[in-house]
Design an enzyme around this catalytic site. Structure first.
Site, PDB file in Angstrom:
ATOM      1  N   ASP A   1       0.814  -1.210   0.000  1.00  5.48           N
ATOM      2  CA  ASP A   1       0.000   0.000   0.000  1.00  5.48           C
ATOM      3  C   ASP A   1       0.851   1.265   0.000  1.00  5.48           C
ATOM      4  O   ASP A   1       2.040   1.253   0.339  1.00  5.48           O
ATOM      5  CB  ASP A   1      -0.960   0.012   1.190  1.00  5.48           C
ATOM      6  CG  ASP A   1      -0.245   0.001   2.534  1.00  5.48           C
ATOM      7  OD1 ASP A   1       0.755  -0.731   2.680  1.00  5.48           O
ATOM      8  OD2 ASP A   1      -0.687   0.729   3.448  1.00  5.48           O
TER       9      ASP A   1
ATOM     10  N   GLU B   1      -0.157  -1.080   5.679  1.00  3.04           N
ATOM     11  CA  GLU B   1       0.897  -0.673   6.606  1.00  3.04           C
ATOM     12  C   GLU B   1       0.808   0.812   6.923  1.00  3.04           C
ATOM     13  O   GLU B   1       1.220   1.250   8.001  1.00  3.04           O
ATOM     14  CB  GLU B   1       2.267  -1.001   5.999  1.00  3.04           C
ATOM     15  CG  GLU B   1       3.444  -0.806   6.947  1.00  3.04           C
ATOM     16  CD  GLU B   1       4.039   0.600   6.927  1.00  3.04           C
ATOM     17  OE1 GLU B   1       4.856   0.915   7.814  1.00  3.04           O
ATOM     18  OE2 GLU B   1       3.676   1.400   6.031  1.00  3.04           O
TER      19      GLU B   1
END
Length: 359
Positions: free
Chosen positions: A75, A129
């Site tokens: 991400d 994350e």
């Protein structure tokens, strides 16, 4: 959106650009995870694969004496008009180039092309994350597929400018509340000002001396800072409450309980509530696999100032380091970019570390 096929055998620089061109803001990693999974299935038949949510895991099962785990998050933070990628000489621009699709590209390339590693290899591409910790894909993997996180060394491809940053600091946030008595500000002597009382908290912070500690040759420096202060209800009212938020970044030789005890000792006598606490990670450089990796890099490891997911691996008893291309100071910026030479160099170092030694 049509997701292009990924060529894992291509130059990792080109692969990084392809990863950047697939948007994957936290919570929307599905298309990129699909592309990575499809590429690994088609181009890396030597690997066992697992899909967990929007995380993709792969591993060899060669019966080697040691296992190395390479991990990277898929991400990114929200896009800032910086997708698709673009190149300018040796620089590759785009959201996630530094944090951390360049590291992902290196991992995916090596997973597909080092088919007979001298250490068994596990690769973990995970989601979420960059958002609140409860959504981090590593937590779900730990709960549901703990055996996939077994390793003798974990290398997290966070951007480190192609240096080795060992372990990480722990972090604690706490709110210190001072209280007073409300009154009309025109007759302030009838009240007690809670904001004024907070001066004693700031005095303790001003007198605080940060500790430095050497662990495995890495010098960790601690820090205790006020990061927010708030109080007052109106411009004509003596405030009866003030909250000072402090952040303690602590060396990993302190566990969470010791860190909290230290902060409470510093602010003894004040009303203090811990609002966030995450332990750090010891470097673990004395472990054989870690020492072998450091030798392969030829680098002098330094302490990681900040908290990363190496802490999660350390909590599982796995020595862990941060190692990846990219300048961490460029992460999350509109002008985020990576020096492509660092992608090439980190790929070469990891290939050398993973490849069978000549006899």
């Amino acid at each position: 959106m049509t997701i292009p096929a990924l060529d894992l055998t291509a130059d990792p620089v080109d692969l990084c650009a392809a990863l950047v061109d697939v948007p994957s803001v936290s919570g929307a990693e599905g298309p990129l995870a699909d592309a990575v999974e499809r590429a690994l299935r088609e181009q890396a038949p030597h690997l066992e694969l697992l899909r967990s949510g929007d995380a993709v895991l792969a591993r060899t099962n060669l019966g080697r004496e040691r296992r190395v785990l390479l991990a990277g998050h898929l991400d990114t933070v929200p896009i800032a008009d910086n997708v698709p990628s673009r190149r300018d000489g040796d620089l590759l621009y785009g959201c996630g180039t530094t944090d951390m699709k360049s590291g992902d590209a290196v991992i995916a390339h090596l997973a597909a092309t080092v088919t007979e590693p001298r250490h068994d290899l596990t690769v973990v591409f995970y989601e979420c994350e960059e958002v609140e910790a409860a959504r981090n894909g590593l937590l779900r993997i730990e709960r549901e597929h703990r055996d996939w996180l077994q390793a003798d060394l974990a290398i997290l491809s966070e951007p480190t400018n192609a240096g080795v940053e060992a372990g990480c600091q722990g972090t604690l946030r706490a709110e210190i509340t001072t209280r007073g008595r409300r009154a009309h500000s025109a007759r302030s002597w009838h009240g007690t000002n809670a904001i004024h009382a907070a001066a004693a908290v700031l005095d303790r912070l001003g007198a605080y001396t940060a500790r430095e500690v050497d662990i495995d040759g890495c010098v960790f420096r601690e820090g205790l800072q006020a990061v927010r202060i708030g109080g007052g209800v109106a411009m004509n009212v003596v405030p009866d409450e003030c909250v000072v938020t402090v952040n303690f970044r602590f060396a990993p030789d302190r566990d969470a309980a010791a860190a909290e005890a230290h902060v409470r000792e510093v602010f003894d006598g004040f009303d203090l509530a811990v609002t966030d606490l995450a332990p750090g990670a010891l470097p673990g450089l004395g472990e054989p696999a870690a020492g072998e990796f450091i030798a392969a890099t030829g680098a002098t490891p330094s302490a990681k100032f900040g908290w990363t997911d190496v802490s999660r691996f350390a909590a599982l008893g796995i020595p862990a380091v941060n190692y990846g291309p990219g300048d961490p100071n460029l992460a999350h910026t509109r002008e985020e970019h990576v020096d492509t030479r660092q992608i090439t160099d980190t790929a070469a170092v990891l290939r050398r570390f993973l490849s069978p030694q000549e006899r």
